[in-house]
Motif scaffolding. Structure first.
Motif, PDB file in Angstrom:
ATOM      1  N   ARG B 231     -10.100 -46.111  24.436  1.00  0.00           N
ATOM      2  CA  ARG B 231      -9.811 -44.915  23.634  1.00  0.00           C
ATOM      3  C   ARG B 231     -10.143 -43.648  24.399  1.00  0.00           C
ATOM      4  O   ARG B 231     -11.210 -43.533  24.997  1.00  0.00           O
ATOM      5  N   ALA B 232      -9.258 -42.665  24.345  1.00  0.00           N
ATOM      6  CA  ALA B 232      -9.516 -41.404  25.039  1.00  0.00           C
ATOM      7  C   ALA B 232     -10.653 -40.634  24.375  1.00  0.00           C
ATOM      8  O   ALA B 232     -11.240 -39.737  24.976  1.00  0.00           O
ATOM      9  N   GLU B 233     -10.968 -40.993  23.123  1.00  0.00           N
ATOM     10  CA  GLU B 233     -12.050 -40.301  22.414  1.00  0.00           C
ATOM     11  C   GLU B 233     -13.418 -40.682  22.950  1.00  0.00           C
ATOM     12  O   GLU B 233     -14.428 -40.162  22.495  1.00  0.00           O
ATOM     13  N   TYR B 234     -13.468 -41.611  23.891  1.00  0.00           N
ATOM     14  CA  TYR B 234     -14.742 -42.064  24.447  1.00  0.00           C
ATOM     15  C   TYR B 234     -14.878 -41.643  25.907  1.00  0.00           C
ATOM     16  O   TYR B 234     -14.907 -42.472  26.815  1.00  0.00           O
ATOM     17  N   GLU B 272      -6.297 -45.021  29.794  1.00  0.00           N
ATOM     18  CA  GLU B 272      -6.734 -44.248  28.633  1.00  0.00           C
ATOM     19  C   GLU B 272      -5.722 -44.309  27.509  1.00  0.00           C
ATOM     20  O   GLU B 272      -4.538 -44.057  27.731  1.00  0.00           O
ATOM     21  N   GLY B 273      -6.166 -44.619  26.320  1.00  0.00           N
ATOM     22  CA  GLY B 273      -5.286 -44.573  25.163  1.00  0.00           C
ATOM     23  C   GLY B 273      -4.995 -43.130  24.797  1.00  0.00           C
ATOM     24  O   GLY B 273      -5.584 -42.205  25.341  1.00  0.00           O
ATOM     25  N   ALA B 274      -4.049 -42.925  23.883  1.00  0.00           N
ATOM     26  CA  ALA B 274      -3.689 -41.552  23.533  1.00  0.00           C
ATOM     27  C   ALA B 274      -3.834 -41.293  22.044  1.00  0.00           C
ATOM     28  O   ALA B 274      -3.321 -40.330  21.519  1.00  0.00           O
ATOM     29  N   GLY B 275      -4.539 -42.179  21.377  1.00  0.00           N
ATOM     30  CA  GLY B 275      -4.810 -41.941  19.962  1.00  0.00           C
ATOM     31  C   GLY B 275      -3.815 -42.588  19.038  1.00  0.00           C
ATOM     32  O   GLY B 275      -2.873 -41.944  18.583  1.00  0.00           O
TER      33      GLY B 275
END
Lengths: 172, 592
Positions: B231-234, B272-275
């Protein structure tokens, strides 16, 4: 609500002259690589804060990726935005733990203090309120995140205080 | 005399609580006063409710301090490090005396989290010192063949920790059976459940254990490429993973002939994911890596046959991989000593919500819900009553308090209507409205539905509309039945796990809290006093001082009264916004 990610009234937002130097570097980095659309759009986000139309034009011209494909990806993932946002994005966590600890009160307090609705940007371009799913700091719930900074164990008043401090700093 | 060591816990949650400032302060005072102690960093030990945490190791033992501010940190250095006087009031864990927090640690068995909060995650040598990469070396030295590795994992009884609960050994065997020049091992680190942060803590606290697990998995199935989809949030997890991968490459744990095993080539990179929550589903995850919209596809073919770039692929969760090196090192039997017959080993849970000791806990499966909440978690704050616990995030369900003796393993939890899921455990007390909870989760799944299946796309929307209506006091007779009907249709007609499980929170709350739904619909009342449109705000005359604050703040001028006299709310004008309630300093507004 998520930030308005798709332009509604396009002509209202000027497409300022966009400097493509950094984007060109990313294009070279990912040229010819498999599955490069998402990393390319991510680097454009990092450069401009949103995806200006010219990014799509440039990528299509340079790499031959069709615009419809890029638009499909850009509108699917919550990370991508097609419209500019405020200088400070106030991310209010609405994960389960924050919801149970009354995160709604934080959004309401922000809406009142900034005189905008969730997902909107203030007229001075300083703040955008965004509701996000879990930020992973559940034990500090409810939390908000501004830039890289996480603020935990908040209530409405404490949230407004943080906003006022940032406003003060901006005035200096 | 050995040098005193001061270690600061710098996980995301610690940093959010101010641990970076504490670290900087400690560094400043160390330099300013020229003190002789070693300052080190580690990650989260799971005791989130006491963050920021500082551990001091000296000749007397190990002392873990909690709730440390910058000022207390200064005191701590002077009192403990210089004068050797432990500050008992702030100690949360020590071998020398009781701190009252023992229950939190005593019920735990740390296997996946074995190094979290104990080692510096950005230093591969610390991992190696704690039996790191020993399992991989054991495979290389003892020449355990690929089938042998799969058999050990299968014998351990390890099941997928991401929520599915499928046997990891079996999954590996499927991938092993397909021959191909290119094979992929993929780590699913797209932890999207709101209220769950196990994987984040693991990646931040011990990235090498996940990487070693992936390398062993790659060896077993014959993969030559590895991808960690995070997750990009991490951002901190991504940073530490990249550092760890670089270190592993330098030490020869990645690259050509890994660990001296002839012909075993592997490299791993972070994507990286993008949400998008749906990307936690394995076929959607692979579509996302390929750069498409993350939409699931039909199976078969299963990823083991045709996955990423149409090559055989195997996807496991972060926690699953973190268990692998331990199992290979200590043996399958040692692992299956913990847990129950069909659910062996331990599981990490993120304990949050209305709970005294919120944090990350790893417990042997087979423990009861009550044990976790009351023993480990220390019960509900403010003397309130335990009402329900939400297991498994938006795909799971609410288990009511009277089922608190349910043991936690895959099958028992499923029999309640919830699922164990990835390990989110959100505790609710009497002030939580269960209809509002169901609405909350439906709102989440509705937004995250990718839109491919009609029932998931439109069904969740229709269900949400009904739930919103109920919470707004406009519920109608027959709404509950409509919700149930829609739920079953969505479950039957959705392609992937998101749709198939989306109605679970609604179904379980109807099952266990039907009376609350009925109170909303028939009596237009919210028993938990959470749904504002169903509340009546009144001023308690005896308590009202006539300060006029509420009257000034009321957006509809519904409050009137003379200064210093009791005020009155005109119910016809009241829009139930709750402003008067939150602004009154004298608790003079009642809610019914």
């Amino acid at each position: 609500m998520r930030i308005q990610r798709i332009l509604q009234e396009k002509e209202l937002i000027e497409q300022k002259s966009v400097d493509l130097t950094d984007l060109k570097k990313s294009i070279e980095k990912y040229r010819g690589k498999k599955g490069n659309i998402i990393p390319l759009l991510q680097s454009a986000m990092a450069i401009y804060g949103y995806l200006p139309e010219i990014v799509f034009d440039t990528l299509e011209k340079e790499l031959g990726i069709s615009k419809s494909q890029m638009y499909g990806v850009a509108t699917f993932y919550s990370q991508f935005r097609l419209a500019p946002v405020g200088k400070h994005i106030v991310k209010v966590c609405h994960g389960t733990a924050c919801h149970v600890q009354n995160a709604t009160a934080l959004t309401e307090a922000l809406e009142e203090a900034l005189e905008i609705k969730d997902g909107e940007t203030t007229k001075d371009g300083l703040f955008t309120i965004e509701s996000v799913a879990c930020l992973g700091c559940c034990s500090l719930a409810p939390v908000i995140m501004i830039g890289d900074e996480v603020y935990g164990k908040l209530d409405g008043n404490a949230t407004v205080k943080i906003i006022n401090e940032i406003k003060l700093k901006e005035k200096e | 005399m050995s040098r005193t060591k001061v270690i600061v816990g710098l996980g995301s949650c610690g940093i959010a609580a101010g641990a970076s400032k504490v670290y900087d302060k400690l560094l400043a005072i160390k330099n300013a006063e020229n003190l002789d102690f070693e300052l080190a960093k580690t990650s989260c030990v799971g005791m989130c409710y006491k963050e920021p945490l500082v551990e001091i190791v000296d000749e007397n033992g190990t002392f873990l301090y909690g709730d440390i501010t910058e000022n207390i940190a200064v005191e701590l250095v002077h009192e403990h490090v210089v004068n050797h006087n432990p500050m008992k009031d702030y100690v949360v864990k020590s071998e020398l005396f009781d701190t009252g927090e023992e229950d939190f640690f005593d019920s735990q068995v740390k296997i996946a989290l074995r190094n979290c909060g104990h080692i510096e995650p950005e230093d591969i040598n610390e991992y190696i010192k704690n039996n790191g990469y020993a399992a991989l070396k054991k495979i290389a030295n003892e020449r355990i063949d690929r089938e042998g590795v799969i058999q050990i994992v299968k014998d351990s009884g390890l099941r997928g920790r991401g929520g599915g609960g499928f046997s990891t050994g079996m999954k590996w065997r499927f991938a092993y059976n397909y021959e191909s020049d290119d094979k992929y091992i993929i780590c699913n680190a797209d932890e999207g459940d709101p209220g769950a942060f196990m994987d984040r803590s693991l990646l931040e606290g011990d990235p090498h254990s996940v990487i070693e697990g992936m390398i062993i998995g790659a060896y077993a199935i014959g993969a030559n490429h590895g991808v960690i989809y995070c997750r990009a949030e991490y951002p901190l997890a991504i940073k530490r993973l990249n550092i760890a991968l670089e270190q592993a490459r330098k030490k020869g744990f990645l690259g050509q002939n890994v660990c001296g095993i002839d012909g075993f080539d592997l490299d791993i990179y972070v994507k990286e994911g993008a949400g998008a929550f749906v990307c936690g589903e394995e076929t959607a995850l692979m579509a996302s890596i390929e750069g498409h919209r993350g939409m699931p596809r039909k199976r078969p073919p299963f990823p083991a046959e045709s996955g990423l770039w149409r090559k055989p692929s195997n996807v496991n969760n972060v926690e699953t991989f973190a268990n692998i090196p331990w199992i290979l090192f200590h043996g399958a039997e040692e692992y299956s000593k913990y847990g129950t017959k069909n659910s062996s080993g331990t599981k990490v849970f993120a304990l949050t919500g209305k709970i005294n000791r919120g944090g990350l806990v790893e417990v042997p499966l087979g423990i009861t819900i009550n044990d976790i909440i009351f023993k480990l978690g220390g019960g509900i704050p403010g003397g309130k009553k335990f009402k329900a616990v939400q297991l498994g995030g938006p795909s799971g369900g609410c288990v009511p308090a009277y089922l608190g003796d349910t043991i936690i393993d895959y099958d028992s939890v499923r029999s309640t209507g919830a699922i164990m899921g990835s390990g989110g455990m959100v505790v609710m007390d009497e002030t939580t409205c269960m209809v509002d909870m169901a609405k909350f989760f439906l709102d989440f799944t509705k937004k995250e539905s990718c839109g491919k299946c009609t029932f998931c796309r439109i069904g969740t929307q229709r269900m949400l509309e009904i739930l919103v209506r109920i919470c707004d006091g406009e519920g109608q007779e027959g709404d509950i039945e409509k919700l149930e009907e829609l739920s079953h249709k969505i479950i039957e007609n959705s392609l992937c796990g998101l749709g198939q499980t989306a109605p679970n929170p609604v179904l379980t709350t109807i099952k266990y809290f039907r009376d609350e739904y009925e109170a909303h619909i028939r009596d237009k009342k919210c028993p938990a006093k959470k749904c504002k449109p169903l509340l009546t705000y009144e001023i308690i005359e005896e308590k009202c001082t006539g300060c006029t604050v509420c009257a000034k703040k009321c957006p509809t001028d519904a409050i009137s009264g003379e200064r210093k006299m009791a005020h009155f709310i005109d119910q016809d004008k009241c829009i139930k916004c709750g402003v008067c309630y939150s602004k009154c300093k004298f608790e003079a507004i009642s809610l019914t």
